[in-house]
Scaffold this motif. Structure first.
Motif, PDB file in Angstrom:
ATOM      1  N   LEU A  94       0.830  -1.204   0.000  1.00 47.79           N
ATOM      2  CA  LEU A  94       0.000   0.000   0.000  1.00 47.79           C
ATOM      3  C   LEU A  94       0.870   1.261   0.000  1.00 47.79           C
ATOM      4  O   LEU A  94       0.585   2.226  -0.714  1.00 47.79           O
ATOM      5  CB  LEU A  94      -0.933   0.006   1.208  1.00 47.79           C
ATOM      6  N   PHE A  95       1.926   1.252   0.800  1.00 46.25           N
ATOM      7  CA  PHE A  95       2.830   2.397   0.842  1.00 46.25           C
ATOM      8  C   PHE A  95       3.514   2.602  -0.510  1.00 46.25           C
ATOM      9  O   PHE A  95       3.645   3.730  -0.983  1.00 46.25           O
ATOM     10  CB  PHE A  95       3.882   2.209   1.940  1.00 46.25           C
ATOM     11  N   VAL A  96       3.939   1.504  -1.115  1.00 45.67           N
ATOM     12  CA  VAL A  96       4.601   1.603  -2.421  1.00 45.67           C
ATOM     13  C   VAL A  96       3.617   2.100  -3.477  1.00 45.67           C
ATOM     14  O   VAL A  96       3.950   2.951  -4.300  1.00 45.67           O
ATOM     15  CB  VAL A  96       5.214   0.244  -2.825  1.00 45.67           C
ATOM     16  N   ASP A  97       2.390   1.603  -3.438  1.00 43.18           N
ATOM     17  CA  ASP A  97       1.367   2.101  -4.359  1.00 43.18           C
ATOM     18  C   ASP A  97       1.091   3.582  -4.121  1.00 43.18           C
ATOM     19  O   ASP A  97       0.727   4.320  -5.041  1.00 43.18           O
ATOM     20  CB  ASP A  97       0.064   1.308  -4.197  1.00 43.18           C
ATOM     21  N   GLY A  98       1.280   4.029  -2.864  1.00 44.07           N
ATOM     22  CA  GLY A  98       1.090   5.434  -2.515  1.00 44.07           C
ATOM     23  C   GLY A  98       2.274   6.313  -2.883  1.00 44.07           C
ATOM     24  O   GLY A  98       2.275   7.512  -2.578  1.00 44.07           O
ATOM     25  N   GLY A  99       3.292   5.722  -3.514  1.00 42.92           N
ATOM     26  CA  GLY A  99       4.421   6.504  -4.008  1.00 42.92           C
ATOM     27  C   GLY A  99       5.534   6.740  -3.012  1.00 42.92           C
ATOM     28  O   GLY A  99       6.401   7.579  -3.245  1.00 42.92           O
ATOM     29  N   MET A 100       5.542   5.988  -1.910  1.00 45.25           N
ATOM     30  CA  MET A 100       6.528   6.220  -0.853  1.00 45.25           C
ATOM     31  C   MET A 100       7.603   5.143  -0.829  1.00 45.25           C
ATOM     32  O   MET A 100       7.419   4.046  -1.353  1.00 45.25           O
ATOM     33  CB  MET A 100       5.826   6.275   0.508  1.00 45.25           C
ATOM     34  N   ILE A 101       8.726   5.465  -0.205  1.00 46.27           N
ATOM     35  CA  ILE A 101       9.756   4.477   0.096  1.00 46.27           C
ATOM     36  C   ILE A 101       9.520   4.030   1.530  1.00 46.27           C
ATOM     37  O   ILE A 101       9.611   4.828   2.466  1.00 46.27           O
ATOM     38  CB  ILE A 101      11.168   5.058  -0.073  1.00 46.27           C
ATOM     39  N   VAL A 102       9.183   2.764   1.712  1.00 47.37           N
ATOM     40  CA  VAL A 102       8.879   2.241   3.036  1.00 47.37           C
ATOM     41  C   VAL A 102       9.991   1.291   3.471  1.00 47.37           C
ATOM     42  O   VAL A 102      10.423   0.429   2.705  1.00 47.37           O
ATOM     43  CB  VAL A 102       7.501   1.543   3.076  1.00 47.37           C
ATOM     44  N   SER A 103      10.479   1.505   4.684  1.00 46.57           N
ATOM     45  CA  SER A 103      11.498   0.633   5.260  1.00 46.57           C
ATOM     46  C   SER A 103      10.841  -0.277   6.290  1.00 46.57           C
ATOM     47  O   SER A 103      10.121   0.196   7.174  1.00 46.57           O
ATOM     48  CB  SER A 103      12.592   1.468   5.940  1.00 46.57           C
ATOM     49  N   THR A 104      11.060  -1.581   6.168  1.00 44.31           N
ATOM     50  CA  THR A 104      10.492  -2.524   7.120  1.00 44.31           C
ATOM     51  C   THR A 104      11.612  -3.160   7.927  1.00 44.31           C
ATOM     52  O   THR A 104      12.560  -3.692   7.356  1.00 44.31           O
ATOM     53  CB  THR A 104       9.679  -3.627   6.410  1.00 44.31           C
ATOM     54  N   ALA A 105      11.514  -3.072   9.242  1.00 44.25           N
ATOM     55  CA  ALA A 105      12.535  -3.637  10.124  1.00 44.25           C
ATOM     56  C   ALA A 105      11.929  -4.816  10.876  1.00 44.25           C
ATOM     57  O   ALA A 105      11.338  -4.651  11.944  1.00 44.25           O
ATOM     58  CB  ALA A 105      13.045  -2.573  11.097  1.00 44.25           C
ATOM     59  N   PHE A 106      12.058  -5.999  10.285  1.00 48.63           N
ATOM     60  CA  PHE A 106      11.513  -7.227  10.852  1.00 48.63           C
ATOM     61  C   PHE A 106      12.560  -8.329  10.747  1.00 48.63           C
ATOM     62  O   PHE A 106      13.257  -8.416   9.737  1.00 48.63           O
ATOM     63  CB  PHE A 106      10.256  -7.663  10.091  1.00 48.63           C
ATOM     64  N   ILE A 107      12.645  -9.168  11.763  1.00 49.04           N
ATOM     65  CA  ILE A 107      13.572 -10.295  11.682  1.00 49.04           C
ATOM     66  C   ILE A 107      13.269 -11.110  10.428  1.00 49.04           C
ATOM     67  O   ILE A 107      14.160 -11.492   9.694  1.00 49.04           O
ATOM     68  CB  ILE A 107      13.482 -11.183  12.941  1.00 49.04           C
ATOM     69  N   SER A 108      11.983 -11.364  10.177  1.00 50.72           N
ATOM     70  CA  SER A 108      11.516 -12.162   9.025  1.00 50.72           C
ATOM     71  C   SER A 108      12.488 -13.314   8.750  1.00 50.72           C
ATOM     72  O   SER A 108      13.188 -13.305   7.740  1.00 50.72           O
ATOM     73  CB  SER A 108      11.322 -11.290   7.782  1.00 50.72           C
ATOM     74  N   PRO A 109      12.513 -14.295   9.643  1.00 48.86           N
ATOM     75  CA  PRO A 109      13.578 -15.304   9.635  1.00 48.86           C
ATOM     76  C   PRO A 109      13.530 -16.338   8.521  1.00 48.86           C
ATOM     77  O   PRO A 109      14.537 -16.979   8.245  1.00 48.86           O
ATOM     78  CB  PRO A 109      13.401 -15.996  10.991  1.00 48.86           C
ATOM     79  N   PHE A 110      12.359 -16.486   7.858  1.00 49.57           N
ATOM     80  CA  PHE A 110      12.228 -17.575   6.904  1.00 49.57           C
ATOM     81  C   PHE A 110      12.285 -17.097   5.455  1.00 49.57           C
ATOM     82  O   PHE A 110      11.564 -16.189   5.048  1.00 49.57           O
ATOM     83  CB  PHE A 110      10.926 -18.335   7.151  1.00 49.57           C
ATOM     84  N   GLN A 111      13.162 -17.742   4.687  1.00 52.54           N
ATOM     85  CA  GLN A 111      13.370 -17.385   3.283  1.00 52.54           C
ATOM     86  C   GLN A 111      12.074 -17.470   2.482  1.00 52.54           C
ATOM     87  O   GLN A 111      11.772 -16.589   1.666  1.00 52.54           O
ATOM     88  CB  GLN A 111      14.431 -18.308   2.670  1.00 52.54           C
ATOM     89  N   GLU A 112      11.294 -18.499   2.716  1.00 48.89           N
ATOM     90  CA  GLU A 112      10.054 -18.683   1.956  1.00 48.89           C
ATOM     91  C   GLU A 112       9.107 -17.498   2.152  1.00 48.89           C
ATOM     92  O   GLU A 112       8.489 -17.028   1.193  1.00 48.89           O
ATOM     93  CB  GLU A 112       9.358 -19.972   2.390  1.00 48.89           C
ATOM     94  N   ASP A 113       9.002 -17.016   3.388  1.00 48.74           N
ATOM     95  CA  ASP A 113       8.100 -15.888   3.667  1.00 48.74           C
ATOM     96  C   ASP A 113       8.586 -14.621   2.977  1.00 48.74           C
ATOM     97  O   ASP A 113       7.789 -13.849   2.431  1.00 48.74           O
ATOM     98  CB  ASP A 113       7.989 -15.658   5.175  1.00 48.74           C
ATOM     99  N   ARG A 114       9.897 -14.395   3.009  1.00 51.53           N
ATOM    100  CA  ARG A 114      10.436 -13.201   2.346  1.00 51.53           C
ATOM    101  C   ARG A 114      10.233 -13.274   0.839  1.00 51.53           C
ATOM    102  O   ARG A 114       9.909 -12.268   0.201  1.00 51.53           O
ATOM    103  CB  ARG A 114      11.924 -13.040   2.691  1.00 51.53           C
ATOM    104  N   GLU A 115      10.394 -14.459   0.275  1.00 51.20           N
ATOM    105  CA  GLU A 115      10.190 -14.616  -1.171  1.00 51.20           C
ATOM    106  C   GLU A 115       8.727 -14.437  -1.539  1.00 51.20           C
ATOM    107  O   GLU A 115       8.407 -13.911  -2.611  1.00 51.20           O
ATOM    108  CB  GLU A 115      10.696 -15.983  -1.626  1.00 51.20           C
TER     109      GLU A 115
END
Length: 201
Positions: A94-115
Motif C-alpha cells: 500500500l505504501f509503495v502504491d502510494g508513491g513512498m519508500i517504506v522501510s520494514t525492520a523485521f527479523i523475518s527469519p524464513f526465506q520462503e516468507d520473504r520470497e
C-alpha cells in the motif's frame, strides 16, 4: 456462497506513476532482515531521516511497533510469524502504491516468507537488505534483554536461540553492522537507490 465473488477491485483515479511524478522519486520497499540486535531498526530509521532530509516521502514499519497494533494478536510460532510477515507485505505494498519508500525492520527469519512478499512487488520495487551481524555480537548488544531471557528459558521460539534464522540467498544488499559504521551503511543504501534510478539527486 463465495464472499470473494462479491468483492471487486476498484481502480484508482490517481496512479502510482502519477505519485512518482508528484514526488519526483519512485517508490519501493527496503526490506531489512536480520537477527535481533543486528541493527535493523537503527539503520531503517537512519535511512528514513536521510530520505526526509532529501525531501523524499518515506516511512518506517518496525516489528515491535506493528505488534502493538495491527499484529498485536500474533505470537511467535511459525504460523504466526508467517502471518505477521504476510500482513507487513500487504501494508508495504500500500505504501509503495502510494508513491513512498517504506522501510520494514523485521527479523523475518524464513526465506520462503520473504520470497512470498517479494512476489507482491514489481522486480525493482522490493529491495532485500540483509543486516548481517554474528549471533555472538547481537547477543552481546542485546538492547532489549531478549537473548538473556531466551537463554534462561523465559522466551520460546526466539530466533537464533530456539528458532532458526535463514540467511537470504541473494539479497540486493548486505550490510555488516559489525564492520560498517551507521553513516557508511546509510551511504551504501542511498547510493544503491540512486544507481537503480529510484532516487534522482
Amino acid at each position: 456462497m463465495n464472499i470473494k465473488e462479491n468483492i471487486i477491485w476498484h481502480k484508482s483515479t490517481v496512479t502510482k506513476v502519477d505519485r512518482h511524478r508528484l514526488n519526483n522519486h519512485r517508490s519501493c520497499v527496503l526490506w531489512f532482515t536480520g537477527l535481533s540486535g543486528s541493527g535493523k531498526s537503527t539503520l531503517a530509521n537512519a535511512i528514513d531521516k536521510k530520505l526526509y532530509d532529501l525531501s523524499v516521502r518515506s516511512y518506517v514499519l518496525d516489528g515491535d511497533n506493528i505488534r502493538q497494533g495491527l499484529n498485536k494478536g500474533l505470537g511467535f510460532n511459525n504460523d504466526d510469524r508467517k502471518e505477521n510477515i504476510r500482513r507487513i507485505g500487504e501494508v508495504s505494498k500500500l505504501f509503495v502504491d502510494g508513491g513512498m519508500i517504506v522501510s520494514t525492520a523485521f527479523i523475518s527469519p524464513f526465506q520462503e516468507d520473504r520470497e512470498t512478499v517479494r512476489t507482491m512487488f514489481n522486480n525493482d520495487e522490493f529491495i532485500e537488505i540483509y543486516v548481517k551481524c554474528p549471533l555472538n555480537i547481537c547477543e552481546t548488544r542485546d538492547p532489549k534483554g531478549l537473548y538473556k531471557k531466551a537463554r534462561n528459558g523465559e522466551i520460546q521460539h526466539f530466533t537464533g536461540i530456539g528458532s532458526p534464522y535463514e540467511e537470504p540467498d541473494s539479497p540486493e544488499l548486505v550490510i555488516e553492522t559489525d564492520k560498517h559504521s551507521l553513516k557508511d551503511s546509510v551511504n551504501l543504501i542511498i547510493n544503491y537507490l540512486i544507481d537503480c534510478g529510484l532516487l534522482c539527486i
